[in-house]
Design an enzyme around this catalytic site. Structure first.
Site, PDB file in Angstrom:
ATOM      1  N   ASP A 172      -0.236 -12.837 -12.368  1.00  0.00           N
ATOM      2  CA  ASP A 172       0.441 -11.484 -12.355  1.00  0.00           C
ATOM      3  C   ASP A 172      -0.120 -10.662 -13.529  1.00  0.00           C
ATOM      4  OD1 ASP A 172       2.226  -9.658 -11.890  1.00  0.00           O
ATOM      5  OD2 ASP A 172       4.160 -11.169 -11.987  1.00  0.00           O
ATOM      6  N   ASP A 190       7.128  -5.981  -4.974  1.00  0.00           N
ATOM      7  CA  ASP A 190       8.238  -6.407  -5.580  1.00  0.00           C
ATOM      8  C   ASP A 190       9.357  -5.911  -4.845  1.00  0.00           C
ATOM      9  OD1 ASP A 190       7.334  -7.871  -7.712  1.00  0.00           O
ATOM     10  OD2 ASP A 190       8.135  -6.495  -9.285  1.00  0.00           O
TER      11      ASP A 190
END
Ligand code: GLA
Length: 731
Positions: free
Chosen positions: A482, A552
């Site tokens: 990430d 997301d």
């Protein structure tokens, strides 16, 4: 032979299966661009260039007062600087004497087998070197001895040409690149071109925008140090009348994960020019005598068969030529459950095992432990950089936790955010100078974290050592990599003030080196990329990651747009997509059908599901496997545009041999007493009879009928219902 040099005509013709790209060493040894389009023979197309005396467009000195020859009007393969071409430029070099001239003329060329590679940057590969030809064409400024090698690798069957440039400083003093684009593309007839790009924002990545190319510079860029949520390093120029099925389309996908730039313009004579490469903002790169500078590669494709075919060229190429991980084709990717939305930072080893037990009942095959397992991280304010297991949370130790999960018959995955550092971390306390911060100023915080200076060797080595040691300490099957902020405060304490303009690019090179040292040394581990969702989802990243977390935002209806936009460039098998608890009014089956337009998984707390939901999820997990090959390797068709006012959104995947297809339809708007709607299939074999299995259907019809007359979609179905039709050839 994919590349033909005609010595008499001085033309280079680059042939893929269905396209030709042509250039020529022209007047005064400038290299003219002549053609990119449907296949033609090796005839010299320089007759297309007409010369006129154009006022205010100057003439090179050695054109000997010939007023009709101006670089301001000539189609070129790469641009000059300060030679009278006032359009977008592909190079801006500051010479040792302070001048900005670059007068690149043909010097030499070489044709060879196998694709080019670049120093420190990812490129596409070929399994069989003989299937790819490469042209290296050198242009040179005879005064400064700055050389630019134009690189072209022709992936013949794929209809893809990979390009890049290499600058060589053949002079005696250091030069400075202020701007260096990966390619230049000129169109002699630029009228009626539309530009398609994929802008977005956090949570809404890769939406689709299409606009006419007009007489100003269209600029598509990221200056955020990552390829970004806001723009994707991809653009297409398409004929104004082009649609999914017809029309000329040119695609350009840049293999770069940092700040990038694409500029396109229609010039005063309605010629079009397009360049793409590293963003020149805050960029200034010193190249010493004898040294080279490589730009990132771009993947270029052309088709006259519409936008769907352009996307397919990329989908096939991305599956075949970007990443040789066994998880692309040989090993099936498991149904995963990621614990982030289930637990956020609130978990320990016991809870993870509980979630795993419940997840197993819904057909999950892998548990991914997300953020919060390391240092003293209980919220997002601390510990980034401290890649040591938090023994207060994972009391049994990582190895034992993984063993417990494995004993349940599940695989185990783990989350990292390598490029970041929290001020509240042991790493920052011991190496404050490893964070990017400009001396005398405070760095910009984002999510309360700072960015590690990835250009520094010792930072890279720390990360490679730390992360590898975690990966080697337990039976880890998967990693989610990430990055959760954009990059600011471009400064490296390891470089002197003369070289700070290099930091942004050196960061990206450092990142690739770290990824080489971790990902490429663990071919048995499946790596997924993430950047607060899809903020660095780009072709270069896909050379490392088999899939990328799309967003997301797991709201299913937003994902209809996200997947639609992403599919312009990216194949289904590269887009991470999960069923989550977001949008509770949308049925689980619909969420699952939408997640199957990507790499299916879950992002929820499986311990909270009731029996009905467990049964539904298990069925959906089975369905993902049932259609795995079709979904991951078939030809993808967008059937309805979710950005339009439509009642239904639909897409289709057709097996390469056309023996089966899967059509997914989602009702997004139910008009009361509205018209009967039909879905027109695409890509079927016209003469084959297909059985259409699925929602309320016992239809058998020919490919011809299904494509031209369509499938009637039942009316009076509640909004947000998904139905999937499986078409099977029966005769
Ligand atoms: C990012 C990711 C999420 C999750 C969190 C953890 O936002 O996109 O999926 O991993 O970070 O902090």
């Amino acid at each position: 032979m994919a590349i033909i040099y005609n010595q008499n005509k001085k033309t280079f013709s680059l042939h893929t299966a269905k396209t030709t790209y042509q250039m020529k060493i022209g007047n005064l040894d400038y290299v003219n661009h002549l053609y990119y389009g449907a296949s033609i023979r090796d005839e010299d197309l320089s007759y297309l260039i007409k010369r006129y005396d154009r006022g205010f467009s100057g003439n090179p000195y050695d054109s000997l007062k010939e007023r009709t020859f101006s670089l301001d009007a000539q189609p070129q393969e790469f641009t000059t600087q300060q030679q009278g071409d006032f359009r977008i430029n592909s190079i801006e070099v500051e010479n040792w004497d302070g001048s900005f001239s670059f007068d690149g003329r043909y010097r030499s060329h070489r044709i060879r087998k196998g694709p080019f590679t670049l120093s420190g940057l990812p490129t596409a590969f070929a399994t069989d070197q003989d299937t790819v030809d490469t042209l290296e064409l050198v242009i040179e400024d005879s005064i400064t001895k700055v050389q630019v090698t134009l690189l072209y690798s022709v992936f013949e069957e794929a209809d893809i040409i990979m390009r890049a440039v290499r600058v060589h400083n053949g002079g005696k003093e250091t030069i400075r690149l202020k701007r260096i684009m990966s390619f230049n593309m000129d169109y002699m007839n630029g009228q009626n071109l539309d530009l398609i790009s994929l802008p977005g924002r956090y949570g809404q990545e890769r939406q689709v925008e299409r606009q006419p190319l007009t007489h100003h510079v269209h600029k598509i860029r990221s200056g955020r140090g990552i390829s970004s949520h806001q723009q994707n390093p991809f653009i297409a120029l398409v004929e104004r009348t082009a649609n999914e099925d017809y029309g000329a389309c040119y695609g350009f996908a840049l293999m770069y994960s940092g700040s990038f730039l694409a500029e396109a313009e229609l010039d005063q004579y309605d010629q079009a020019r397009l360049v793409m490469g590293i963003n020149d903002r805050l960029f200034s790169y010193a190249v010493d005598p004898g040294e080279d500078f490589d730009t990132p590669a771009v993947l270029m494709t052309y088709t006259h068969k519409g936008i769907t075919r352009m996307s397919r060229n990329y989908h096939d190429f991305f599956r075949d030529n970007l990443n040789d991980s066994r998880f692309i084709k040989d090993v099936r990717r498991p149904v995963l459950l990621n614990t982030w939305e289930a637990a956020f930072f609130d978990f320990d080893d016991v809870k993870l095992v509980e979630i795993a037990k419940a997840a197993k009942k819904i057909g999950v095959e892998m548990i991914v432990m997300d953020d919060g397992w390391f240092g003293r991280r209980n919220d997002d304010n601390s510990s980034l950089g401290d890649w040591y297991v938090n023994k207060d949370k994972i009391r049994c130790g990582l190895n034992d936790l993984v063993r417990q999960i494995n004993d349940l018959g599940l695989k185990f995955g783990i989350w990292f955010e390598p490029e970041m550092v929290s001020e509240d971390s042991d790493l920052f306390r011991s190496h404050p100078d490893w964070a990017m911060e400009i001396p005398g100023r405070h760095a910009v915080r984002s999510r309360n974290q700072l960015v590690l200076d990835m250009s520094r060797r010792e930072v890279q080595d720390y990360l490679i050592e730390r992360i590898n040691s975690i990966l080697d300490s337990a039976n880890i099957y998967y990693v989610k990599w990430d990055i959760n902020r954009a990059i600011t405060d471009l400064w490296s304490n390891s470089l002197d003030s003369e070289h700070q303009g290099e930091v942004s690019h050196r960061y990206v090179l450092g990142l690739y080196r770290v990824m080489d040292g971790i990902i490429k040394t663990h071919p048995d581990i499946m790596f997924e990329g993430c950047a607060g969702g899809g903020g660095r989802f780009d072709p270069a990243m896909l050379t490392y990651f088999v899939q990328y977390w799309s967003s997301d935002n797991t709201k299913p209806l937003d994902n209809l747009k996200l997947h639609y936009g992403s599919s312009f460039l990216y194949p289904v098998c590269s887009m991470g997509a999960h069923v989550s608890e977001a949008s509770p009014m949308v049925p689980l089956e619909t969420k699952a059908a939408i997640a199957m337009c990507g790499t299916f998984g879950y992002e929820l707390d499986a311990t909270k599901l009731n029996e009905k939901e467990i049964t539904a999820c298990r069925k959906m997990s089975e369905r993902y496997h049932e259609y795995y090959d079709l979904n991951f390797f078939g030809d993808y068709y967008r059937l309805a545009d979710p950005f339009e006012q439509v009642n239904l959104v639909a897409w289709e995947t057709v097996a390469k041999d056309k023996s089966e297809a899967l059509i997914t339809v989602i009702t997004v708007n139910l008009t009361v007493n509205g018209p009967q709607e039909y879905i027109m299939c695409k890509g079927l074999d016209a003469k084959t009879i297909y059985r259409v299995e699925g929602y309320d259907s016992d239809l058998e019809a020919s490919g011809m009928a299904l494509m031209h007359a369509g499938i009637p979609i039942p009316r009076e179905i509640p909004e947000y219902t998904a139905f999937q039709y499986h078409l099977k050839a029966i005769g």
